[in-house]
Design an enzyme around this catalytic site. Structure first.
Site, PDB file in Angstrom:
ATOM      1  N   ASP A  49       0.853  -1.182   0.000  1.00 48.62           N
ATOM      2  CA  ASP A  49       0.000   0.000   0.000  1.00 48.62           C
ATOM      3  C   ASP A  49       0.895   1.240   0.000  1.00 48.62           C
ATOM      4  OD1 ASP A  49      -1.709   2.120   0.506  1.00 48.62           O
ATOM      5  OD2 ASP A  49      -2.640   1.230   2.278  1.00 48.62           O
ATOM      6  N   ASN A  92      17.209   8.456   3.677  1.00 44.90           N
ATOM      7  CA  ASN A  92      18.197   8.387   4.749  1.00 44.90           C
ATOM      8  C   ASN A  92      19.572   8.844   4.273  1.00 44.90           C
ATOM      9  OD1 ASN A  92      19.452   7.828   7.156  1.00 44.90           O
ATOM     10  ND2 ASN A  92      18.849   5.691   7.234  1.00 44.90           N
ATOM     11  N   GLU A 114      29.652   6.198   7.204  1.00 43.40           N
ATOM     12  CA  GLU A 114      29.637   4.758   7.437  1.00 43.40           C
ATOM     13  C   GLU A 114      29.579   4.022   6.109  1.00 43.40           C
ATOM     14  OE1 GLU A 114      25.703   3.144   8.895  1.00 43.40           O
ATOM     15  OE2 GLU A 114      25.519   5.210   9.617  1.00 43.40           O
ATOM     16  N   CYS A 171      25.470   6.691  12.254  1.00 42.28           N
ATOM     17  CA  CYS A 171      24.964   7.991  11.798  1.00 42.28           C
ATOM     18  C   CYS A 171      25.354   9.158  12.701  1.00 42.28           C
ATOM     19  CB  CYS A 171      23.438   7.950  11.682  1.00 42.28           C
ATOM     20  SG  CYS A 171      22.825   6.622  10.635  1.00 42.28           S
ATOM     21  N   LYS A 212       8.113  10.741  15.959  1.00 43.44           N
ATOM     22  CA  LYS A 212       7.855   9.965  17.170  1.00 43.44           C
ATOM     23  C   LYS A 212       8.649  10.530  18.349  1.00 43.44           C
ATOM     24  CE  LYS A 212       6.870   5.609  14.753  1.00 43.44           C
ATOM     25  NZ  LYS A 212       7.334   4.219  14.504  1.00 43.44           N
ATOM     26  N   SER A 227      23.307   4.142  15.282  1.00 41.74           N
ATOM     27  CA  SER A 227      23.034   2.780  15.722  1.00 41.74           C
ATOM     28  C   SER A 227      24.289   2.115  16.251  1.00 41.74           C
ATOM     29  CB  SER A 227      22.465   1.963  14.557  1.00 41.74           C
ATOM     30  OG  SER A 227      21.179   2.410  14.203  1.00 41.74           O
ATOM     31  N   HIS A 253      17.881  13.245  14.022  1.00 42.48           N
ATOM     32  CA  HIS A 253      18.354  12.322  12.985  1.00 42.48           C
ATOM     33  C   HIS A 253      17.123  11.665  12.370  1.00 42.48           C
ATOM     34  CE1 HIS A 253      20.237   9.131  10.832  1.00 42.48           C
ATOM     35  NE2 HIS A 253      19.797   8.190  11.655  1.00 42.48           N
ATOM     36  N   THR A 263      13.803   2.953   3.054  1.00 40.84           N
ATOM     37  CA  THR A 263      14.533   3.941   3.856  1.00 40.84           C
ATOM     38  C   THR A 263      15.947   4.153   3.330  1.00 40.84           C
ATOM     39  OG1 THR A 263      15.313   2.293   5.469  1.00 40.84           O
ATOM     40  CG2 THR A 263      13.191   3.346   5.895  1.00 40.84           C
ATOM     41  N   TYR A 286      20.191  -1.074   1.502  1.00 43.17           N
ATOM     42  CA  TYR A 286      19.698  -2.236   2.242  1.00 43.17           C
ATOM     43  C   TYR A 286      19.369  -3.412   1.331  1.00 43.17           C
ATOM     44  CZ  TYR A 286      19.249   1.061   6.073  1.00 43.17           C
ATOM     45  OH  TYR A 286      19.515   2.003   7.034  1.00 43.17           O
TER      46      TYR A 286
END
Length: 388
Positions: A29, A275, A79, A111, A242, A308, A233, A152, A143
């Site tokens: 979707d 990203n 990275e 990052c 969030k 991360s 970030h 992403t 990825y």
């Protein structure tokens, strides 16, 4: 002494992919990408661009001959490194025509490292006030095709000139940070694509934000009302939102509305690029500066940096008098609008055409890449760059 970001610029290649088209090709979707992760387009990195060429294209936009004479340190955060020994920074020394009396270093911690580089530069300039430091955050987020992480992806480079009496943002000595050895994201040696536990990584990102923001408030006595914008970030723009919701949970409704409004300006460019790893937070700064109409000198910006593995940090900066005279509103939006939009099949062809570690000698066709600095291939494993 005020020390901070004197100039800032960004580069991403001339290709992009529409996220709705990608969703349809993957039988997903489209709203899962457009709303669920908050992305509308994704930068596509051609084989003729890597972190070095992208960094050179970004830095070339802002450096004057006087700047180049004063730069005595280049800190290259990435990275997506191209060599286990030679730093991306030393390639830039030649490509940008910097003097030889310069320290060149590459930094790594997912990052986070552009933030570390800014603080290292701050300390260097405090001891050497006439110096300037070039800080780079450049990456290519990969990825794999048809993976969970595919939507992403993205890439590009942010270049920042750090100096005393900066024109844009004065970095404050108020940072709080938190580190822990976790496996939310990693890329083993020899791997071209990252491995990630996406849901776990999101949870770690948010938990680290809670740690550093609470400690920041305890140390400074500042509450959320002290900030005029909050930057994060953005591995995807919904993740930053969030964190913002956590920050404004108990805020006055007027404060919450103001910060939510400014966050839309923060994430505008990332929404169309994807990203950036090390450059992500600072693309948000550029996006805010170019798209907000309410910023004024002296306003405090909060910055949450995350890498991360994992490292988190929160700190603040104050907008400098005259900062708006060095910013052209919506300037980079014109660049984004001019990109060539690929079909999903074309994007997949570009993705698979990247030079591999096993390629000893391979020449790339640079004729279709309009950038000034391009990666032309390898000869006997030595990378070749061309300045057009």
């Amino acid at each position: 002494m005020n020390i901070g970001i004197d100039k800032i610029s960004f580069f991403t290649p001339h290709l992009c992919l529409d996220m709705a088209e990608l969703a349809e090709a993957r039988n997903v979707d489209p709203n899962k990408y457009l709303i669920g992760i908050g992305q509308s387009k994704m930068a596509v990195i051609p084989p003729t661009q890597d972190v070095v060429s992208m960094a050179a294209n970004a830095a070339d936009k802002i450096l004057t001959p006087e700047d180049k004479e004063q730069i005595d340190m280049v800190l290259f955060a990435t990275e997506s490194g191209i060599d286990n020994s030679k730093s991306g920074a030393v390639y830039l020394q030649r490509l940008l025509g910097l003097k030889h009396q310069v320290r060149v270093v590459e930094l790594k911690q997912a990052c986070y490292t552009a933030t570390a580089a800014i603080h290292f530069a701050h300390g260097h300039i405090a001891m050497n006030p006439d110096s300037k430091v070039l800080v780079i955050g450049a990456d290519n987020a990969r990825y794999g095709l048809a993976t969970k992480g595919e939507p992403t992806q993205g890439g590009g480079a942010v270049a920042m000139l750090i100096s005393r009496d900066p024109q844009i943002l004065a970095i404050q000595d108020d940072a709080t940070y938190w580190a822990d050895d976790v496996m939310d994201f990693w890329r083993p040696l020899g791997f071209d694509e990252a491995l990630v536990d996406g849901k776990y990584s999101t949870n770690v990102y948010l938990e680290f934000f809670k740690h550093v923001f609470k400690e920041y408030q305890d140390n400074t006595g500042f509450d959320i009302s002290k900030f005029d914008a909050m930057l994060f970030h953005l591995p995807y723009t919904k993740e930053g939102f969030k964190a913002l919701k956590i920050a404004i949970e108990d805020a006055d409704p007027t404060v919450a509305a103001r910060l939510t409004h400014e966050f839309e300006n923060v994430r505008r460019y990332s929404n169309q690029i994807g990203n950036l790893y090390t450059g992500s937070l600072y693309l948000g700064l550029l996006s805010l500066l170019e798209n907000s109409t309410d910023l004024k000198a002296g306003m405090r910006l909060g910055l949450y940096s995350y890498g991360s593995g994992a490292q988190g940090e929160f700190y603040s900066g104050l907008l400098r008098p005259g900062f708006d005279q060095n910013i052209e509103h919506e300037a980079f939006q014109k660049v984004l609008d001019a990109r060539k939009q690929l079909s999903v099949a074309e994007y997949e062809d570009v993705y698979n055409s990247r030079i591999k570690i096993s390629d000893k000698t391979r020449k790339l066709d640079i004729s279709t890449d309009p950038a000034k600095f391009v990666f032309a291939g390898v000869e006997d494993y030595q990378r070749q760059y061309v300045v057009k």
